[in-house]
Design a protein around this motif. Sequence first.
Motif, PDB file in Angstrom:
ATOM      1  N   LEU A   1      -4.294  17.800  -1.044  1.00  0.00           N
ATOM      2  CA  LEU A   1      -4.229  16.352  -1.249  1.00  0.00           C
ATOM      3  C   LEU A   1      -4.503  15.967  -2.694  1.00  0.00           C
ATOM      4  N   ARG A   2      -5.200  16.853  -3.443  1.00  0.00           N
ATOM      5  CA  ARG A   2      -5.503  16.531  -4.836  1.00  0.00           C
ATOM      6  C   ARG A   2      -4.211  16.360  -5.644  1.00  0.00           C
ATOM      7  N   GLU A   3      -3.186  17.118  -5.248  1.00  0.00           N
ATOM      8  CA  GLU A   3      -1.895  16.987  -5.927  1.00  0.00           C
ATOM      9  C   GLU A   3      -1.117  15.776  -5.398  1.00  0.00           C
ATOM     10  N   ALA A   4      -1.546  15.243  -4.258  1.00  0.00           N
ATOM     11  CA  ALA A   4      -0.812  14.134  -3.654  1.00  0.00           C
ATOM     12  C   ALA A   4      -1.796  13.132  -3.058  1.00  0.00           C
ATOM     13  N   PRO A   5      -2.585  12.459  -3.919  1.00  0.00           N
ATOM     14  CA  PRO A   5      -3.625  11.564  -3.384  1.00  0.00           C
ATOM     15  C   PRO A   5      -3.087  10.409  -2.557  1.00  0.00           C
ATOM     16  N   VAL A   6      -1.807  10.062  -2.762  1.00  0.00           N
ATOM     17  CA  VAL A   6      -1.244   8.956  -1.983  1.00  0.00           C
ATOM     18  C   VAL A   6      -1.185   9.308  -0.497  1.00  0.00           C
ATOM     19  N   LEU A   7      -1.106  10.595  -0.175  1.00  0.00           N
ATOM     20  CA  LEU A   7      -1.047  10.996   1.237  1.00  0.00           C
ATOM     21  C   LEU A   7      -2.364  10.711   1.950  1.00  0.00           C
ATOM     22  N   ALA A   8      -3.457  10.556   1.206  1.00  0.00           N
ATOM     23  CA  ALA A   8      -4.743  10.168   1.808  1.00  0.00           C
ATOM     24  C   ALA A   8      -5.003   8.678   1.623  1.00  0.00           C
ATOM     25  N   ALA A   9      -4.671   8.142   0.445  1.00  0.00           N
ATOM     26  CA  ALA A   9      -4.996   6.741   0.133  1.00  0.00           C
ATOM     27  C   ALA A   9      -4.188   5.769   0.986  1.00  0.00           C
ATOM     28  N   ALA A  10      -2.896   6.032   1.144  1.00  0.00           N
ATOM     29  CA  ALA A  10      -2.047   5.086   1.874  1.00  0.00           C
ATOM     30  C   ALA A  10      -2.439   4.970   3.356  1.00  0.00           C
ATOM     31  N   PRO A  11      -2.622   6.086   4.079  1.00  0.00           N
ATOM     32  CA  PRO A  11      -3.044   5.932   5.483  1.00  0.00           C
ATOM     33  C   PRO A  11      -4.403   5.240   5.620  1.00  0.00           C
ATOM     34  N   ALA A  12      -5.333   5.525   4.708  1.00  0.00           N
ATOM     35  CA  ALA A  12      -6.660   4.899   4.792  1.00  0.00           C
ATOM     36  C   ALA A  12      -6.550   3.388   4.633  1.00  0.00           C
ATOM     37  N   ALA A  13      -5.817   2.941   3.626  1.00  0.00           N
ATOM     38  CA  ALA A  13      -5.676   1.499   3.384  1.00  0.00           C
ATOM     39  C   ALA A  13      -4.920   0.831   4.531  1.00  0.00           C
ATOM     40  N   TRP A  14      -3.881   1.494   5.012  1.00  0.00           N
ATOM     41  CA  TRP A  14      -3.067   0.940   6.099  1.00  0.00           C
ATOM     42  C   TRP A  14      -3.917   0.762   7.359  1.00  0.00           C
ATOM     43  N   LEU A  15      -4.719   1.791   7.673  1.00  0.00           N
ATOM     44  CA  LEU A  15      -5.525   1.777   8.895  1.00  0.00           C
ATOM     45  C   LEU A  15      -6.590   0.672   8.855  1.00  0.00           C
ATOM     46  N   ILE A  16      -7.264   0.540   7.718  1.00  0.00           N
ATOM     47  CA  ILE A  16      -8.312  -0.485   7.593  1.00  0.00           C
ATOM     48  C   ILE A  16      -7.736  -1.874   7.820  1.00  0.00           C
ATOM     49  N   VAL A  17      -6.612  -2.140   7.181  1.00  0.00           N
ATOM     50  CA  VAL A  17      -6.010  -3.471   7.320  1.00  0.00           C
ATOM     51  C   VAL A  17      -5.516  -3.682   8.746  1.00  0.00           C
ATOM     52  N   LYS A  18      -4.887  -2.668   9.315  1.00  0.00           N
ATOM     53  CA  LYS A  18      -4.321  -2.797  10.662  1.00  0.00           C
ATOM     54  C   LYS A  18      -5.416  -3.068  11.693  1.00  0.00           C
ATOM     55  N   VAL A  66      -9.152  -6.057   0.474  1.00  0.00           N
ATOM     56  CA  VAL A  66      -9.948  -5.024   1.162  1.00  0.00           C
ATOM     57  C   VAL A  66      -9.144  -3.731   1.278  1.00  0.00           C
ATOM     58  N   GLY A  67      -7.883  -3.854   1.733  1.00  0.00           N
ATOM     59  CA  GLY A  67      -7.031  -2.667   1.842  1.00  0.00           C
ATOM     60  C   GLY A  67      -6.835  -2.012   0.488  1.00  0.00           C
ATOM     61  N   GLY A  68      -6.640  -2.832  -0.530  1.00  0.00           N
ATOM     62  CA  GLY A  68      -6.462  -2.301  -1.876  1.00  0.00           C
ATOM     63  C   GLY A  68      -7.697  -1.567  -2.370  1.00  0.00           C
ATOM     64  N   LEU A  69      -8.862  -2.137  -2.069  1.00  0.00           N
ATOM     65  CA  LEU A  69     -10.120  -1.509  -2.493  1.00  0.00           C
ATOM     66  C   LEU A  69     -10.286  -0.140  -1.827  1.00  0.00           C
ATOM     67  N   ILE A  70      -9.999  -0.082  -0.523  1.00  0.00           N
ATOM     68  CA  ILE A  70     -10.123   1.197   0.195  1.00  0.00           C
ATOM     69  C   ILE A  70      -9.105   2.202  -0.334  1.00  0.00           C
ATOM     70  N   GLY A  71      -7.853   1.754  -0.489  1.00  0.00           N
ATOM     71  CA  GLY A  71      -6.810   2.642  -0.995  1.00  0.00           C
ATOM     72  C   GLY A  71      -7.152   3.179  -2.370  1.00  0.00           C
ATOM     73  N   ALA A  72      -7.625   2.287  -3.248  1.00  0.00           N
ATOM     74  CA  ALA A  72      -7.967   2.709  -4.612  1.00  0.00           C
ATOM     75  C   ALA A  72      -9.168   3.655  -4.599  1.00  0.00           C
ATOM     76  N   ALA A  73     -10.158   3.368  -3.740  1.00  0.00           N
ATOM     77  CA  ALA A  73     -11.346   4.230  -3.681  1.00  0.00           C
ATOM     78  C   ALA A  73     -10.977   5.629  -3.194  1.00  0.00           C
ATOM     79  N   VAL A  74     -10.125   5.707  -2.172  1.00  0.00           N
ATOM     80  CA  VAL A  74      -9.704   7.031  -1.668  1.00  0.00           C
ATOM     81  C   VAL A  74      -8.888   7.757  -2.730  1.00  0.00           C
ATOM     82  N   PHE A  75      -8.011   7.010  -3.402  1.00  0.00           N
ATOM     83  CA  PHE A  75      -7.188   7.610  -4.466  1.00  0.00           C
ATOM     84  C   PHE A  75      -8.085   8.221  -5.554  1.00  0.00           C
ATOM     85  N   VAL A  76      -9.062   7.436  -6.028  1.00  0.00           N
ATOM     86  CA  VAL A  76      -9.954   7.923  -7.093  1.00  0.00           C
ATOM     87  C   VAL A  76     -10.798   9.096  -6.575  1.00  0.00           C
ATOM     88  N   GLY A  77     -11.301   8.966  -5.339  1.00  0.00           N
ATOM     89  CA  GLY A  77     -12.144  10.019  -4.777  1.00  0.00           C
ATOM     90  C   GLY A  77     -11.400  11.339  -4.646  1.00  0.00           C
TER      91      GLY A  77
END
Lengths: 83, 479
Positions: free
Chosen positions: B452-469, B426-437
């Motif tokens: 953030l377009r130059e650094a998508p990990v700055l959006a993808a990582a917090p989103a995935a972390w938060l969902i799982v947490k 689930v976390g991976g799916l959210i992280g990947a979706a935010v990264f692609v988006g």
Amino acid sequence: MSSSSIPIRTRRCAIIPVLMAERARRIAVVVLVLLLAVPPLATALPGSPASVRVAGITLLWWYVAFAGPLTAVVVIALSRLVR
Amino acid sequence: MTSLRAFAAWPGPALVATMIGAVAAGAAAAPTLVLAVAIAPLLALVQPPRAATARHPVTLVIAAAVAALLLWAHLAVVADAAALLGTRRWHACVAGAALALLVTLMPNADRWRSAAVTLGAAALLVVLVIAGAALERAPWAAWRDAAARPALVFGGGSPWVAAGERFVRSTTLAFHEGQRVVAVTPGTFRVVETDGERPVVRDWRLAAGDALSIRPGDTLTAEPGSRLRFEPGKRVPGAPPSGAAWADAARRASSLHALALVVTVALGACALLPSAPRPVSVASGITLAIAAGAASWGAYATLLAPEAGLAGSPVEAVLSLTRAASLPGHASSPAALTGLVAVGLLALFVAAADALRQPIVEAGGGRWAGVWGAVIVAAAVGAALGNVAPWTPLAAGLALAGGAIAAPRLAGADGARIASWPASAVGGLIGAAVFVGVTAFGAGLPWPLAGLREAPVLAAAPAAWLIVKVLRREAPSGR
């Protein structure tokens, strides 16, 4: 052992080393993150201390090529010694 | 040797070439990049112990996408080297992909991984030592001499002024000094003149031997495969104006870019490399070797070939050390050093490929061989596209790994579930979706978020972390 002596366990309780190791791990993470933050912070400081040259090389590159990685290795080794 | 095998995914040819190219070119981000790549294995080592990749279609797709992007980057470096040496890049892509498939599908392939890393590192170390001996300088002396040059100019022995060199990908060069360039092969070149108020664009179709006069302030765009010859003693277009500017390039770095770089590399390492129980000696050795090796190689490269990087590939800086063999009084041949560099890059590529196979085996179970074959083919097709620089798939692969694998794991996804799915999926799916988006639609974001377009990990990582947490529940025990 006399019958009146108090039985004290000489072996350490197993939970203490685990907690110490976890604390050492967390400290190591914080130190490594701080080490990574040095180049961007140093270049943003007024007066450009990162551009000061020592033996012809800027302080920033001494740090990146030698001092930073060496400090990181020492921190990790120390954090493992605690276990 | 088991520990070395576990870290084989890290010093792949794309990371090595990108670091060396950045140092040699005096890129503003070079110090941050070298330090992040060097320290990241140690950061991965102090993660909490982790479980194997959960067997689920989502984790399998993410592992396959990460492996395809990173292998694309590594193979693109091998293909760039082949193109610079005069071979067709698709030949190198097919040969590299076939070699990777052959080695990784062999029984007990992971036993070869340590040998491949050792061979690659040793070959590159030998080249570095030979170059240092030929230049009669220690790395710090080379760095000091490079920083003391009044201007970065074409040397008389440079192939760019002798027979002319070829551009690996479309490259735009900014000229600070007037220069007469000669086309070695027929081609079309775009010159943008900035003489008056408005820039004037001219497309020149040149035959072999035709010359073009470029004035200071003009830019010239060369297409991939075209070859040009420059004037000796003239300043290298696009390079820092002097040695001092090369040495102090880090002052131009942007803070957001530096943060994005550090987070991308660090989380990427946490996703790809093993954690706690490993001994520290191998990771420490890799850290020290990467930092000292990349800085030394970059200093030697910029001293020997200040124009390294003109071709549009970081591999030019890696190959430039082979010119040390041509220095007077030196016994080794440039061909032997070129062979050593090629062997080193190929060995690191094979080792990285086999290490990237491991998560696909864990997530795919019995289906892994088919998925792995598709990953290699996709990487080879991507690398055959000459216009994409290795950094693009490398940064995308590390960012996807960081957002979709490392972030859920750091939130405690291992062994937990969200509804009926593994929390890592689930976390991976959210992280990947935010990264692609963010990657696809980031240009349309409002101003503070557009970066953030130059650094998508700055959006993808917090989103995935938060969902799982927030949503994770411990999986019921098997009893």
